[in-house]
Design an enzyme around this catalytic site. Structure first.
Site, PDB file in Angstrom:
ATOM      1  N   PHE A   1       0.683  -1.269  -0.310  1.00  0.00           N
ATOM      2  CA  PHE A   1      -0.019  -0.009   0.009  1.00  0.00           C
ATOM      3  C   PHE A   1       0.987   1.141  -0.012  1.00  0.00           C
ATOM      4  CE2 PHE A   1      -2.723   3.298   1.313  1.00  0.00           C
ATOM      5  CZ  PHE A   1      -4.174   2.988   0.721  1.00  0.00           C
TER       6      PHE A   1
ATOM      7  N   ASP B   1       9.414   3.182   1.715  1.00  0.00           N
ATOM      8  CA  ASP B   1       8.216   3.813   2.149  1.00  0.00           C
ATOM      9  C   ASP B   1       7.970   3.559   3.415  1.00  0.00           C
ATOM     10  OD1 ASP B   1       5.741   4.412   2.748  1.00  0.00           O
ATOM     11  OD2 ASP B   1       4.667   3.798   0.831  1.00  0.00           O
TER      12      ASP B   1
ATOM     13  N   LYS C   1       2.641  10.766   7.849  1.00  0.00           N
ATOM     14  CA  LYS C   1       1.601  10.527   8.949  1.00  0.00           C
ATOM     15  C   LYS C   1       2.282  10.933  10.360  1.00  0.00           C
ATOM     16  CE  LYS C   1      -0.430   6.278   6.911  1.00  0.00           C
ATOM     17  NZ  LYS C   1      -1.822   6.737   6.839  1.00  0.00           N
TER      18      LYS C   1
HETATM   19  C1  LIG Z   1       2.953   2.658   3.624  1.00  0.00           C
HETATM   20  C2  LIG Z   1       1.983   3.947   3.341  1.00  0.00           C
HETATM   21  N1  LIG Z   1       2.598   4.635   2.140  1.00  0.00           N
HETATM   22  C3  LIG Z   1       1.857   5.521   1.698  1.00  0.00           C
HETATM   23  C4  LIG Z   1       0.506   5.936   2.225  1.00  0.00           C
HETATM   24  C5  LIG Z   1      -0.322   7.102   1.568  1.00  0.00           C
HETATM   25  O1  LIG Z   1      -0.565   8.241   2.613  1.00  0.00           O
HETATM   26  P1  LIG Z   1      -1.480   9.133   2.424  1.00  0.00           P
HETATM   27  O2  LIG Z   1      -2.624   8.702   2.961  1.00  0.00           O
HETATM   28  O3  LIG Z   1      -0.746  10.204   3.663  1.00  0.00           O
HETATM   29  O4  LIG Z   1      -1.430   9.823   1.185  1.00  0.00           O
HETATM   30  C6  LIG Z   1       0.027   5.170   3.398  1.00  0.00           C
HETATM   31  C7  LIG Z   1      -1.309   5.500   3.840  1.00  0.00           C
HETATM   32  O5  LIG Z   1      -1.917   4.808   4.657  1.00  0.00           O
HETATM   33  C8  LIG Z   1       0.746   4.008   3.768  1.00  0.00           C
HETATM   34  O6  LIG Z   1       0.201   3.247   4.762  1.00  0.00           O
END
Ligand SMILES: Cc1ncc(COP(=O)(O)O)c(C=O)c1O
Length: 450
Positions: free
Chosen positions: A143, A229, A258
């Site tokens: 994700f 990520d 986050k």
């Molecule tokens: C691992 C990861 N990368 C990227 C994102 C995307 O972040 P955002 O919701 O702030 O766009 C998330 C969102 O939950 C995530 O868990």
């Protein structure tokens, strides 16, 4: 329901997202909160909920940490330049320096953005510019966000269906499978391999020791950048500042978001090697070739600095390690022997409880019937029952059989006790044919009627 709450719900349903209101109401989670502090959420009806979700790893410092709120108030009172777009944002420099120092591994430049997805988009652009390649690789169940570029790297029909065509030349490899990674990378088509060092929405999947180190070696061999990520795993969530630090890797690019601004202001940060950064900002004429209006805004930067002060000052990384270990061990012991509990896993305070199909017919029959109605049904009943017992949590977005356990890093031992006894009670009920399963049936009926 109080009238204010009804009206608010009505306006939200009318103007924002009626389907969300239906879902959250179905789960009996449509409540009004008056105040949120640390791990505790105080409801308008006087009840209290313990947050073991942290807004999907946003609230590492706890809800509304007073020091971060104070820093934001001071920044507002200062009446300084906010989003002037025509000055050098000193606070951004200060925050970038501290992030690079904490991350280590030669990461020495930062691009700030406003969300995890925007951070991933940034990483895509910089990786393509640096390598001159188009291809992008990520993992099954990954994700990485829901904007078009990030969505191209996110697995799962639920998220992707109907939004294509997504970015060309993207592919997925099984998380943990080095041979598959080697096969793909050896084509030398890929600009970057995007990986969550511990998959969060994928089911709190911790890779085998050596996987990420070998993956990094393969990336180097074939000229592909390694992008970690760390949107959920970063900011001390799993103990060290980055989850990458558990595995001894030094990614070329790291995406943080986050928890970076204490759960109060949107922000993300893309940390990278100097040479990657200078492939994009290669001359002063290209100094704004990649930019974003809210990037470097002083409220986000101030919140980021104050958040780091709290995380470091209160040693919340050490706390995540210690209390996470205690929580994991005690959960494993408490749930040991329940046939539907497969495993408790994770690192620091990013933990998951994996459930599995029961063997006993009396349980298996209703379990399979509900899985047919919706694969998330079992998990959502767990979530609903826990909420009734005063615990907020959720199942993983790309693995419905894993219940996420991710409280703020300020969680206390007494709160851990409360959580364990609530989970124990719900798991016990789920192992008896009866109330738990008739509840699921009722929910299925209400879902169909909604
Ligand atoms: C691992 C990861 N990368 C990227 C994102 C995307 O972040 P955002 O919701 O702030 O766009 C998330 C969102 O939950 C995530 O868990």
């Amino acid at each position: 329901m109080p009238i204010a709450e009804l009206l608010a719900t009505g306006a939200y349903a009318d103007y924002v997202n009626p389907q969300w209101v239906k879902l959250i109401s179905l789960l009996e989670m449509n409540v009004s909160y008056e105040r949120c502090e640390g791990v505790e959420l105080f409801k308008a009806d006087g009840g209290r909920i313990l947050d073991f979700l942290s807004g999907y790893c946003v609230h590492n410092t706890g809800h509304n940490h007073p020091a971060i709120i104070e820093a934001l108030k001071e920044e507002l009172d200062r009446s300084g330049p906010v989003m002037l777009q025509s000055n050098v944002a000193e606070l951004a420099g200060e925050l970038a320096g501290r992030l690079c120092k904490l991350a280590g591994g030669g990461l020495s430049k930062v691009f700030f953005a406003s969300s995890g997805s925007e951070g991933v988009e940034t990483a895509i652009k910089f990786a393509r510019a640096h390598t001159g390649r188009v291809g992008l690789l990520s993992c099954d169940r990954a994700f990485h966000g829901l904007t078009c570029g990030a969505l191209s790297l996110t697995d799962g029909d639920y998220w992707r269906k109907g939004f294509g065509p997504l970015l060309p030349e993207t592919a997925f490899v099984p998380f943990g499978d080095l041979a598959a990674l080697d096969r793909q990378l050896s084509t030398r088509r890929y600009a970057a391999f995007f990986v969550e060092p511990i998959q969060a929405e994928g089911g709190i999947r911790v890779p085998e020791p050596g996987y990420l180190k070998n993956a990094q070696a393969l990336c180097r061999r074939y000229g592909t950048l390694l992008v970690a990520d760390e949107v959920q795993t970063g900011m001390f969530r799993t103990g060290p500042f980055l989850a990458s630090h558990h595995f001894g890797i030094t990614p070329d690019i790291v995406v943080l978001a986050k928890a970076l601004s204490g759960g109060l202001v949107p922000v993300s940060a893309v940390l990278m090697l100097d040479e990657i950064h200078s492939s994009v900002f290669s001359s002063f004429k290209r100094s704004i070739v990649h930019a974003s209006t809210f990037s470097e805004n002083s409220l986000s930067m101030r919140a980021g600095l104050a958040t780091l002060d709290v995380l470091e000052g209160e040693s919340l990384g050490d706390r995540a390690t210690e209390i996470g270990l205690e929580l994991q061990q005690r959960l494993s012991e408490t749930l040991n022997g329940y046939e539907m509990v497969k495993e408790v896993r994770g690192k620091g305070l990013l933990l998951g409880i994996e459930f599995t199909t029961p063997r006993r017919f009396a349980l298996r029959a209703p379990f399979e019937a509900f899985a047919k109605i919706h694969p998330a049904m079992f998990g959502q009943i767990l979530v609903m029952r826990l909420f009734r017992s005063g615990i907020l949590t959720q199942i993983c977005g790309n693995d419905f059989m894993v219940l996420k356990v991710a409280p703020p890093l300020v969680v206390t031992s007494a709160q851990v006790d409360e959580f364990i006894s609530a989970v124990h009670e719900v798991v016990e009920v789920a192992h008896h044919p009866g109330a738990f399963w008739s509840e699921a049936l009722g929910m299925a009926r209400r879902a169909v009627a909604a």
